[in-house]
Every structure is written in structure tokens, then in C-alpha cells.
Design an enzyme around this catalytic site. Structure first.
Site, PDB file in Angstrom:
ATOM      1  N   GLY A  98       0.729  -1.329   0.035  1.00 41.32           N
ATOM      2  CA  GLY A  98      -0.037   0.147  -0.009  1.00 41.32           C
ATOM      3  C   GLY A  98       1.351   0.979   0.088  1.00 41.32           C
ATOM      4  CB  SER A  99       0.257   4.732   1.131  1.00 39.72           C
ATOM      5  OG  SER A  99      -1.773   4.164   0.726  1.00 39.72           O
ATOM      6  CB  VAL A 100       4.625   2.406   3.616  1.00 36.56           C
ATOM      7  CG1 VAL A 100       3.823   2.140   4.859  1.00 36.56           C
ATOM      8  CG2 VAL A 100       4.267   0.088   3.359  1.00 36.56           C
ATOM      9  CE  LYS A 124       0.526   6.280  -2.058  1.00 38.95           C
ATOM     10  NZ  LYS A 124      -0.879   7.201  -1.355  1.00 38.95           N
TER      11      LYS A 124
END
Lengths: 444, 531
Positions: free
Chosen positions: B267-269, B271
């Protein structure tokens, strides 16, 4: 001694063979000591020692005492060290085998008791029948030995069953063991017949025109053994052939060619046969498959490690945890019970046996005697080295028995018969020819 | 016979036996000596003189026998020098008297000296005891005669068995102990980098977190790679191993070390890695982020920001993030921004980043004397050139990309350590090793500022704590199995990081509300203890 010179009467021979008797008695005493300690462990577990437990030892005792007496009666002049040495090694074999539960008193199986007396009898028959140079009669039937060898191999191939990667005959008898004797006789006899031509090389070429029948038989034998995957026997016989050729013809070219060809064959075997490859891999790194392919050798080594320097003592170890303890890995059982010290003693005994065989070979009076004895010495040397080396992981495990120690009827009989042959050779040549020479056998 | 039995049963027999053994050996020696004498007694005069080859041949055979005996001695007497051999015997030798069984394995301690594993003597055999039960099941592992070795127990096996001895004196001492059996030989104690207090807290937090009580926590020092916490929940009790555990079938997969082997969508980690890539490639611009999202083709559902869905759910209107720079986009965790950023960077840039960041590799911990433990890196198979949507998805940590929690901790540690990833370590007395440079020092510095902003002004606002100066990135990873996985990675304090961490709670929901508070609590506890 009645007269200086040639002994005549039985009592002369009784005196002549006194050193053998003394060594034999000591050997039997040592055997008794060991066997007593073996039995002594029984009551500890609450079991009384039955008379039946003594039977194997009594048979052993009787066998070797009568062997000595028979040699005296037969006016045998030959070597006096081999019999006591054989007795001592057999005692160790007896003790080690008893430890693996072979002679459990409850089920004393005559089939397990008979190989020892039978073997010694065979040895005596060979020694006495062949004494005084009569062993050279074997050269008259050169092709009989080749025929027997090939027939045996063909029979085993046709009828045998596979077990642990090798082919066995009926009832797990290994008839191919006999090859260790018949091939020695064939090779020695053949070379003896063509000795002059075989030692004459044309620069770097061996006399192939004379050599080809020998090579043909050997090629067939080795090929059939390879089909049976008996790599150990191939190695034993191969070294024997080279030793006999080189010792008989005194031409080192055979040795050079043999080593090169043998080395190439070895490399080819290892690189093209999955079977050989696996063996080498397991040998180099048994920990890659500790519970599978490496299991046998690692369990043997574990037992030896547990034994340490002094061992656990007679009957204190647990050889039943060692796989195939009674035959291939019996050395590990001995090293576990009596430690590194015990195995050192055993190796010393083997060294003495091999050195004695070699020196008897090196001193034989006839070329055939020389070659036959060399063959026997080579077979037993390689067999001993392969077995001990395999158990200690110094060499790959080849499924070879330890001479005189391992259980195994056909192996034991062959070894005894071979020793009988050497004994016969050590008896020297007919008395007539000897009378011109110094024949002092008096003790100093 | 009765006489014989009476003798064997009599009390002095044991002593006599010992004497008899001695007599047996001496008699054999005496016999050999006599046999050698015999050579002069019976000189075989009726035979020919020996051939010249006799001596060399005898010498050769003698040499072979001596060599074999020498080699045998290295096993029979020097077996302790072979760690694999000792381990084999401990696992597979049933002889009670085998000295290998008496070796009392050394203790395993945490960095403060708390015992994590020790051997106790029970009925002659050494029994391994793990005071913390399942808490260290994966990090410390187990040493069991039936099931073998794992974790630290495996990687430091020789030292624990006492066979990596430093001086000749140590060797002599161990040999003497084994020979005389006077004292139980003992292996060396081993100090790990782990911290029992923090590890226990981490396990408890995960087990009681929202979701299904499964997850992983890794806490490490960025500067030297020392791992303080490596928790994987659920664990198993190494004191009571049972075959059913190894047969598998338990949906909770307690044997799996989630921290090092569990692959999850990041997920966003993820990014963070995209941001590093953009900074490395000189991206300094801004991107427009419409509320309606971004897609590479009308055939695919647009990638939208989570605020869009929230607004939709509550019936409000949302105008979108508008034009953002990288710092703000990371703080707000804008999916639209990073999807565009990923596509803008292109396939080749991502592949290059993957190579630099050691994607698809198995990363070895700093090794012990016998092997080591491994950490799986993020998995991302090459995305086909045509598949731009896949690229956009990977850029926000969904789709084809998965990672282990431990690897994300490594990435956070690399950012904290000026871009250099240190190889993770579990044994205190091993030297730190550089694993590789993930990014330039400048990129790392910029990222540190950005990640700090994400906590002060972005998705991590909820855990901002005075004095801790946490920098980090939340993650809420959609997955087909159920509720989103809750992630938080980062380091603290942002200006001079001493600890890097990852928290993953399976199906925990939002990273900001589930994983992040756990990380904060752990950091608070660590700060109390002076880390």
C-alpha cells in the site's frame, strides 16, 4: 632338535612349530579374555549366561587348536605367523559379531556357526594339499579359473536379486566373493605361462599379441561387475591385476598404463554414472542428506565419537544403532566398544597381516607363487583399506566387508582359502631341490 | 556355568572387568611384540630373498593405514571441531552415553542479559527451555532433537555447542571435560541484539490490536543494523513443539515468520520508494490531482484518493487535492499523485529502482558461524511495457508488488542512515556490514524531512508526540482476503534517527489509526529505556 638340517619326524615338526604354538596359545588366551568380558555384561541386565553362549567360543577354540595340530601332523614347514594372526583376528571378529547379536543364545543358528570352522578347514586343505610346491598344479588349469569366474558372474547376473544397490545370489550369498581367489589364480597362472614374452616390451607398447586373452577375460569380468554396480570389487580386482602384472613381469610399464587407464575409468565412472556421482557427493558431504544417503556413515561415526579414546568397554556400547553393523560397518562397532585405542590395535594387527602376506609374496621361490601370493596380498590390502577408509569417511563407502572380522560366509571362506594358498606357497619347494641349499630351520 | 554366573554377579566383577580390559589391551600389545620377535626366530630361510619392491609396498600400505587412522581420529577424538557433526548427533544419535548429548548448550541472552533460551539438566539429558515462550519463537527459534534447529539457535549452533573456541586452551579444556566426563561441558553464552521488554510489548500490542490479532513488528538501529525487535504474531511455543505444528494446515500459520517471510501488499508505504526514485531522478515539479482520479486508459477504473471515497460515503463533495508537490503529496499520501508519478517515471526507472533496492532478493542477516537467517525483499516481477496501469498500481503499492514487513523496516533504516542500508544483525558480537546504498545521501535527507512532515502535517498527525520527533509513512493496503492491512514505517528522532521501525497489522484497517499508534507506544517505551 634331533638333527641339524631337514626335520623328519613328527616330533621335529612339533618343535619346529613351537613359535606358532606359543603365539596361538596367547591369541586364544586373549580371545578368552575378550569373550569373558563379553559374557560378563549379560548378568548385569539380569540375564544368566547360558551354556549355549559359550558354544561359539568353544567351536573357535577347537578349530584353531586342531588347525595347529594338523599342520604339525602334515609336516608343514610354511609360515608360522599367519595361523596365530588369523586366530587373533577371528577372535576379534567373533567378539564383534557376538556384540551385534549374531549368536543370541536363544536362537543359536548352526548356519552362523559353521563358516569359521569351515573356513579354517578350507585354509588347511589348501595349505596342506599345496605344500611342497604342489600349489603349482593350479597353473595346469588356467582356463578353469577363468571359466569359473565368468560362469559365477553370469549366474549371478541371471538369477541374482538386487539389494542395497548390489546384486546378490540366492539367500544373500555373494558368490562374486569367490572371484577374489579365482581371478588371482587365473591371472597368476596365465602370466606364469607367458612370463618371458610378457616382460618383453617393444619400446612403449606392451606385448598385446600375448596379452589379449588376459585382457579379454578381464574386460568381461569387469564389465559384468560394473553392470552389477559392484564398484568395490572392481577396484579390488583392478589393483590386484596391476600388482600381479608388475610383480610378475617386473615391468613397471604395466603399472603406469594401469594407473592411467584406471584413473581415467574412475573419472569417467564418477562423471557419467549417477550412481557413482551420488556416492562421491555423499562421501564429500554426508550432511547434505544426513537422514538419507549420509545416514549409514554418520551413524557409524557417531558411534565412534561416542566411543572416544578408550571406548565404552566390551558390551557397553550400542552397536544396534549402527546400520549393517555385522558386516560392512563392523569396524565402527569395534571402535565404539574399545575406542580409538582399540581400533589402533586392530589396525596394527591388520598391518602385520598385510606385511606378512607381502613379505611371503616377495620371497616366494617360483614366479607363480610370487604372483599368486602378491594377488592375495593385494586383494586383502585393498579390501581392508576400502572398508576401514569407508567406515571412517576417509574414502567413499563401497559396501566391502572387513576380512576375517565381518560376518558373511562367502567372504570369510574366500579369505581363508586365500590365506591357505599363501601358506602353501610359504611352504617352499620340494625337499629334493632344497637339500642342496641351506635349510636351517633351527632356532637360534 | 553357575560358577561363571556367580563370578559375573559378584560385586568385585565390575572392578575386575576394568582390569580385564586393561589386560586385554596389554596382552594384544604383548602379542604384537612377540610376533615381531618371531621374525628373527623363523627367518624363512627356505624361501628366496625378498624382492626389492617389498619395502616400498609395505611403506605405502603403512602410510595409507596411518592416514586413515589420522582421519578417523579427527572424527572420533576431534568431533567437537565439526559443528554439523555435533548437531547431527544431538538430533539423530540415540546413544545415551554419546558426549554430544552432555554438552550443555550455551544460553541465549537479550542485549540486557535477560535469558531468552537456556539448557536445563533433566534426567541426564539437556532440555532446552525458552522462558518467554512464543514471544521469541521466530527470532530465537528452537533446538530440538526431533525437529532440528531454527532461528538464532541454528545460526549460532557451533558457538552454543562450545565448538567455536578461541584459544588452544579452550580446546584442551573441552577435550578434557569430554574425556574425563568430570564436568558437564558447556557451550558459550550468546548475546543477541534483541530487547526482551520491547519485543514482549510489540507482541502484546499486535495480538490485542484491531483486526484479527496477527501481524509483525521490526525495530532496528539504522546505523549498524542491530535488530531490537523482530516479532511475528501469532507465534508458537518452542517449549512444546508438536508434529502437528509442522504439518501445516493451521490458517493462522504460526510457523511463518511474518516479519521476514510474510509477503503483503505494501500500500502507501511503498510510496516512500517511489518518492526516493523521483528525487533521485531530479523530479522537483508539481502534478495536478483531480478528484475524479487518474487512469491510464478509460477501460480501467481510475485510481482515486481515499478522501474521494470518504466524501462519497458521507454524501459530501470533494474538490480533490489539486496541484501538489512531492512533499505534500507524500504527507497527504495522494494515490492520484503517485500513480501519475510512477507512470511519468516509466517502466525502466522502476526496474532500476528495484535493482538498487534489492527487490526479489533474499537478504541474509549478518551470519553466525553456521549459516544464517534470511529476509525476503519486496517482490515485483517486471511489468510489461504495455501495462501502464500495472505501473500506476505498483506505484501506490498495490497490484503486482508485495513486501515483507522486515524489508520495509530496512528501507526506513536506509533513509535514516543517509541512504545506506545496513545488513540486519541478530548477534551482538558480529561486526556491522553494509548491505548497499539504496539512495544518495541528499535524497535520504530530503526524504527525512518529507516523512517528518507526514507525521506533523499529514496522515500521521494522530501520533505526533512531543519529544519523540517521529518521522514515518502510513499505509492502508487493500487485499483480496478482507479488510485492509494496516502499515506504519518510519524512524525517530527525525533529525538524528536512532531507531527505524515497521508495524504491520493484518486486516487492521487504516495505518494511521492502528499501526501508527503501536509504533508510537513502542517508541515511547524505547525512549523510557534510553534508546
Amino acid at each position: 632338535m634331533a638333527r641339524r638340517g631337514t626335520p623328519i619326524s613328527i616330533s621335529d615338526y612339533w618343535q619346529l612349530r613351537a613359535p606358532e604354538r606359543r603365539l596361538l596359545l596367547w591369541a586364544l588366551l586373549i580371545a578368552l579374555l575378550g569373550y569373558l568380558m563379553l559374557l560378563g555384561a549379560g548378568p548385569k541386565d539380569g540375564l544368566d549366561v547360558q551354556f549355549a553362549a559359550l558354544v561359539p567360543f568353544l567351536i573357535y577354540l577347537g578349530t584353531f587348536v586342531s588347525a595347529h595340530l594338523l599342520l604339525v601332523l602334515a609336516r608343514f614347514r610354511g609360515d608360522q605367523l599367519l595361523l596365530p594372526l588369523t586366530a587373533l583376528l577371528s577372535a576379534i571378529g567373533l567378539i564383534a559379531q557376538a556384540r551385534t547379536g549374531l549368536f543370541a543364545a536363544a536362537a543359536l543358528d548352526p548356519a552362523k556357526l559353521i563358516p569359521l570352522p569351515l573356513g579354517v578347514a578350507l585354509m588347511l586343505i589348501f595349505a596342506i594339499a599345496g605344500r611342497g610346491g604342489r600349489y603349482r598344479l593350479a597353473t595346469r588349469v588356467t582356463w578353469l579359473w577363468a571359466g569359473v569366474s565368468l560362469l559365477l558372474l553370469a549366474l549371478v547376473l541371471a538369477t541374482g536379486q538386487r539389494y542395497r544397490g548390489a546384486v546378490y545370489g540366492f539367500g544373500f550369498i555373494t558368490p562374486t566373493e569367490l572371484l577374489k581367489l579365482t581371478m588371482v589364480l587365473f591371472t597368476a597362472a596365465f602370466i606364469d605361462q607367458h612370463l618371458k614374452r610378457l616382460s618383453r616390451w617393444r619400446s612403449l607398447l606392451p606385448p598385446l599379441r600375448t596379452l589379449w586373452p588376459l585382457l579379454l577375460v578381464w574386460g568381461l569380468v569387469l564389465a559384468m561387475l560394473l553392470v552389477q554396480r559392484d564398484l568395490g570389487l572392481v577396484l579390488i580386482l583392478g589393483v590386484m591385476l596391476l600388482a600381479v602384472l608388475a610383480a610378475g613381469t617386473r615391468h613397471s610399464g604395466y603399472l603406469a598404463y594401469g594407473l592411467v587407464l584406471g584413473g581415467a575409468a574412475g573419472v569417467a565412472l564418477v562423471s557419467f554414472f549417477a550412481h557413482g556421482q551420488r556416492r562421491v557427493e555423499v562421501w564429500l558431504n554426508p550432511f547434505s542428506d544426513p537422514t538419507g544417503a549420509g545416514w549409514q556413515v554418520l551413524q557409524g561415526l557417531s558411534g565412534m565419537y561416542a566411543g572416544g579414546l578408550w571406548g565404552e568397554g566390551f558390551s557397553e556400547a550400542r552397536p544396534r544403532y549402527t546400520p549393517i553393523a555385522e558386516s560392512d560397518l563392523i569396524y565402527a562397532v569395534w571402535a565404539e566398544e574399545l575406542g580409538f585405542a582399540g581400533s589402533l590395535l586392530l589396525v596394527l594387527l591388520f598391518a602385520l597381516l598385510l606385511i606378512r602376506l607381502l613379505s611371503l609374496a616377495a620371497r616366494a621361490r617360483t614366479p607363480f607363487g610370487l604372483m599368486a601370493a602378491t594377488g592375495v596380498a593385494a586383494v586383502l590390502s585393498v579390501q581392508t583399506l576400502l572398508n576401514i577408509g569407508g567406515v571412517t569417511k576417509a574414502l567413499p563407502l563401497t559396501g566391502i566387508t572387513l576380512p576375517l572380522i565381518s560376518h558373511g560366509g562367502s567372504s570369510l571362506l574366500t579369505v581363508f582359502a586365500s590365506l591357505g594358498l599363501v601358506l602353501a606357497i610359504s611352504d617352499g619347494e620340494p625337499v629334493k631341490r632344497r637339500s642342496t641349499q641351506a635349510t636351517g630351520v633351527a632356532r637360534r | 556355568m553357575e560358577l561363571l554366573n556367580a563370578l559375573f554377579r559378584s560385586p568385585p566383577w565390575e572392578a575386575v572387568r576394568l582390569g580385564l580390559h586393561l589386560a586385554f589391551g596389554l596382552a594384544l600389545l604383548f602379542w604384537l611384540w612377540q610376533a615381531l620377535q618371531l621374525r628373527s626366530v623363523v627367518p624363512l630361510k627356505h624361501l628366496a630373498r625378498p624382492r626389492a619392491w617389498l619395502l616400498p609396498t609395505v611403506g605405502l600400505i603403512g602410510l595409507c593405514l596411518v592416514a586413515i587412522l589420522g582421519y578417523q581420529a579427527t572424527w572420533q577424538l576431534g568431533g567437537t571441531a565439526r559443528p554439523q557433526f555435533i548437531a547431527f548427533m544431538q538430533s539423530h544419535d540415540r546413544r545415551q552415553f554419546n558426549p554430544a548429548h552432555w554438552i550443555q548448550r550455551g544460553r541465549i541472552l537479550d542485549q540486557r542479559g535477560q535469558v531468552l533460551a537456556e539448557s536445563r539438566n533433566r534426567g541426564g539429558a539437556a532440555e532446552r527451555v525458552y522462558p518467554f515462550g512464543s514471544v521469541f519463537a521466530h527470532a530465537i527459534g528452537y533446538a530440538d532433537p526431533r525437529f532440528g534447529l531454527s532461528g538464532v539457535e541454528s545460526m549460532a549452533n557451533p558457538a552454543l555447542n562450545g565448538s567455536t573456541l578461541d584459544s588452544l586452551g579452550d580446546w584442551g579444556e573441552l577435550g578434557r571435560q569430554l574425556l574425563t566426563q568430570s564436568k558437564r561441558p558447556r557451550g558459550q553464552d550468546l548475546v543477541t541484539t534483541l530487547d526482551a521488554g520491547l519485543q514482549q510489548a510489540a507482541v502484546e500490542q499486535i495480538a490485542s490490536a484491531k483486526g484479527i490479532g496477527r501481524g509483525a513488528v521490526v525495530l532496528m538501529r539504522p546505523a549498524d543494523g542491530a535488530v531490537l525487535v523482530m516479532a511475528s504474531v501469532p507465534g508458537f511455543d518452542p517449549n512444546q513443539l508438536h508434529p502437528t505444528l509442522f504439518r501445516g494446515g493451521d490458517p493462522a500459520t504460526p510457523l511463518l515468520n511474518r516479519a521476514t517471510q510474510g509477503q503483503y501488499p505494501p500500500g502507501s508505504v511503498f510510496k516512500v520508494i517511489l518518492a526516493a526514485q523521483a528525487l533521485e531522478n531530479g523530479f522537483r515539479g508539481r502534478l495536478d490531482n483531480p478528484a475524479n482520479g487518474y487512469t491510464t486508459s478509460s477501460r480501467y477504473r481510475p485510481i482515486r484518493d481515499h478522501e474521494y471515497y470518504e466524501a462519497q460515503r458521507s454524501g459530501r463533495a470533494w474538490a480533490g487535492h489539486g496541484v501538489l508537490d512531492l512533499t505534500t503529496a507524500l504527507a497527504k499520501s495522494s494515490n492520484v499523485f503517485f500513480a501519475q508519478l510512477g507512470v511519468l517515471g516509466g517502466h525502466r526507472a522502476l526496474a532500476k529502482t528495484g535493482e538498487r533496492f534489492l527487490f526479489n532478493r533474499s537478504i541474509a542477516f549478518v551470519g553466525g558461524p553456521s549459516g544464517t537467517v534470511h529476509l525476503q525483499a519486496a517482490q515485483l516481477e517486471p511489468i510489461p511495457e504495455r501495462d501502464r496501469y500495472g505501473l500506476a498500481q505498483a506505484a501506490i503499492g498495490q497490484g503486482r508488488v508485495t513486501t515483507t514487513p522486515g524489508y520495509m523496516a530496512l528501507v526506513a533504516a536506509a533513509i535514516a542512515n543517509d541512504g545506506v542500508a545496513m545488513r540486519p544483525r541478530l548477534l551482538r558480537d558480529t561486526a556491522p556490514e553494509v548491505l548497499g546504498r539504496f539512495m544518495s545521501a541528499d535524497t535520504a535527507r530530503r526524504l527525512r524531512v518529507m516523512l517528518r512532515r507526514a507525521v506533523t502535517d499529514g496522515t500521521g498527525q494522530g501520533i505526533e508526540t512531543a519529544g519523540l520527533e517521529i518521522a514515518g509513512k502510513t499505509g492502508t493496503a487493500e487485499n483480496p482476503q478482507g479488510a485492509s492491512h494496516s502499515w506504519f514505517i518510519g524512524f525517530a528522532p527525525a533529525s538524528a534517527p536512532r531507531l527505524a521501525f515497521v508495524v504491520l497489522v493484518e486486516h487492521g484497517g487504516y495505518g494511521s489509526t492502528v499501526a501508527a499508534p503501536i509504533a508510537r507506544d513502542l517508541l515511547l517505551k524505547a525512549a523510557e529505556q534510553g534508546f
